[in-house]
Design a protein around this motif. Structure first.
Motif, PDB file in Angstrom:
ATOM      1  N   GLY A 158       1.158 -37.894  33.293  1.00  0.00           N
ATOM      2  CA  GLY A 158       1.080 -39.281  32.593  1.00  0.00           C
ATOM      3  C   GLY A 158       2.197 -39.978  32.176  1.00  0.00           C
ATOM      4  N   LEU A 159       3.332 -39.851  33.300  1.00  0.00           N
ATOM      5  CA  LEU A 159       4.597 -40.441  33.137  1.00  0.00           C
ATOM      6  C   LEU A 159       4.927 -41.487  34.232  1.00  0.00           C
ATOM      7  CD1 LEU A 159       6.568 -37.315  32.088  1.00  0.00           C
ATOM      8  CD2 LEU A 159       6.017 -38.913  30.798  1.00  0.00           C
ATOM      9  N   SER A 160       3.839 -41.940  34.958  1.00  0.00           N
ATOM     10  CA  SER A 160       4.083 -42.934  35.850  1.00  0.00           C
ATOM     11  C   SER A 160       4.568 -44.019  35.428  1.00  0.00           C
ATOM     12  CB  SER A 160       2.610 -43.227  36.508  1.00  0.00           C
ATOM     13  OG  SER A 160       1.749 -43.774  35.728  1.00  0.00           O
ATOM     14  N   ASP A 161       4.521 -44.575  34.073  1.00  0.00           N
ATOM     15  CA  ASP A 161       5.337 -45.604  33.633  1.00  0.00           C
ATOM     16  C   ASP A 161       6.970 -45.620  33.522  1.00  0.00           C
ATOM     17  OD1 ASP A 161       5.397 -43.381  31.598  1.00  0.00           O
ATOM     18  OD2 ASP A 161       5.817 -45.045  29.961  1.00  0.00           O
ATOM     19  N   LEU A 162       7.600 -44.405  34.188  1.00  0.00           N
ATOM     20  CA  LEU A 162       8.830 -44.200  34.377  1.00  0.00           C
ATOM     21  C   LEU A 162       9.315 -44.987  35.575  1.00  0.00           C
ATOM     22  CD1 LEU A 162       9.618 -40.581  33.288  1.00  0.00           C
ATOM     23  CD2 LEU A 162      10.094 -42.615  32.085  1.00  0.00           C
TER      24      LEU A 162
END
Length: 85
Positions: free
Chosen positions: A67-71
């Motif tokens: 759930g960290l693809s926004d990085l």
């Protein structure tokens, strides 16, 4: 050693404070993702953010799973430093 990604720490004003290459042998592990998540939390506490570029396919998959693809995303620290007209 292969390049997993380039890590850029941006300050509250979106100016790049630090940038480094994250490299390793083989494929990245979930422990790498945990370290990046912890870094993001620490940097956010000071008003900044972490941006990943040149993300390898394997790390991108792990980031999405966590759930960290926004990085990962584009950034241009020079453009952020330019005043608005």
């Amino acid at each position: 050693m292969g390049l997993w990604c380039t890590v850029t720490e941006l300050g509250p004003d979106e100016v790049a404070l630090a940038e480094w290459s994250l490299r390793g042998s083989g494929v990245p592990s979930i422990e790498i993702v945990e370290g990046l998540a912890r870094l993001q939390l620490e940097v956010r506490r000071s008003g900044g953010r972490v941006v990943l570029t040149n993300v390898c396919e394997e790390l991108a998959g792990l980031l999405e799973l966590a759930g960290l693809s926004d990085l990962s995303g584009p950034h241009d620290p020079l453009a952020a430093a330019e005043p608005d007209n």
